[in-house]
Design an enzyme around this catalytic site. Sequence first.
Site, PDB file in Angstrom:
ATOM      1  N   HIS A  47     -34.666  57.662  44.044  1.00 40.81           N
ATOM      2  CA  HIS A  47     -33.903  58.381  45.061  1.00 40.81           C
ATOM      3  C   HIS A  47     -32.666  57.586  45.478  1.00 40.81           C
ATOM      4  CE1 HIS A  47     -37.592  60.997  46.264  1.00 40.81           C
ATOM      5  NE2 HIS A  47     -36.870  61.547  45.307  1.00 40.81           N
ATOM      6  N   GLU A 134     -43.891  61.809  45.138  1.00 41.55           N
ATOM      7  CA  GLU A 134     -45.053  60.951  44.852  1.00 41.55           C
ATOM      8  C   GLU A 134     -46.354  61.614  45.305  1.00 41.55           C
ATOM      9  OE1 GLU A 134     -47.142  56.819  46.217  1.00 41.55           O
ATOM     10  OE2 GLU A 134     -44.940  56.836  46.233  1.00 41.55           O
TER      11      GLU A 134
END
Length: 322
Positions: A47, A134
């Site tokens: 990210h 995740e």
Amino acid sequence: MSAKPDLRIVLCSPRGFCAGVVRAIDTVERALTIYGAPVYVRHEIVHNKYVVDGLKKKGAIFVEELAEIPENTTAPVVFSAHGVPKSVPADAQTRNLFSLDATCPLVTKVHREAAIHFKRGREIFLIGHSHHPEVVGTLGQLPVGAVTLIETAEDAKTVAPKDPNNLAFVTQTTLSIDDTAEIVALLKERFPNINGPHKEDICYATTNRQLAVKKVAPVVDALIVVGAPNSSNSQRLREVAEREGCKVAVLAQRATEIDWDRFSNITSLGITAGASAPEVIVEEIMDAFAERYTLHVETVSAAEENEFFPLPRSLRPEAAAE
């Protein structure tokens, strides 16, 4: 011309890239070197916009789902560091896609723990943030309903398992140490027989970066976390700084995002970077402050890091031949 005011810069150490992020980025770059462009990447590899944009320039194509990848392509497809549900590699296999798994080994560890608990017939709690990739990946390791997501202390107080004596918990790797400890304590108080990880799931990099911020935040006027808004570990660093009493704690992806009005009367500034943020942006932000202040730089360290994760096996023979 008046002299620039002095500014004490306190750099947090460790900061920036962790071993899992380095492995993920290197996986895409090595695939581009070996196979040429394009290399498809499912979801942002990490990210960070700067990292993603850099890989795009080298020939990486980012997609959110495998359906966006053309039929009959021979180009490699990389799964991001956050991990993916089991359905994704299964879909890739059905389509005969050549896939490379860049999932962080510490995320894979959580997947394995959850699978073992499920095999032993335990109801599983996953402590984490819904919709984070995740968490989506971890939930997707097991059948629907096998894992219950616990996001807050309130969830831990109210969750009602089928069998309170046959439980286990795992956690997202990028959570706040303190928030997670509170949730785990509540679960253990309510369910004394709950099974936890042998070694905590919050990864070493998340822990070390938060410990460094805990040291620095109370002794500076402001603190900048270099990182993206969708980066869980970066957001947690900002929250830790606020919790430790730092009045101005902000997230910045680039120096151009700095709101200079918020830093007009400071004499000291802490700087850290999330695990997916490159050091070059820390330097860029320091250069921006150097235009306005005379900098006096020091470093506060919370831990030494020397972890290394090897590349996916199919990329290693080429490495040995170089």
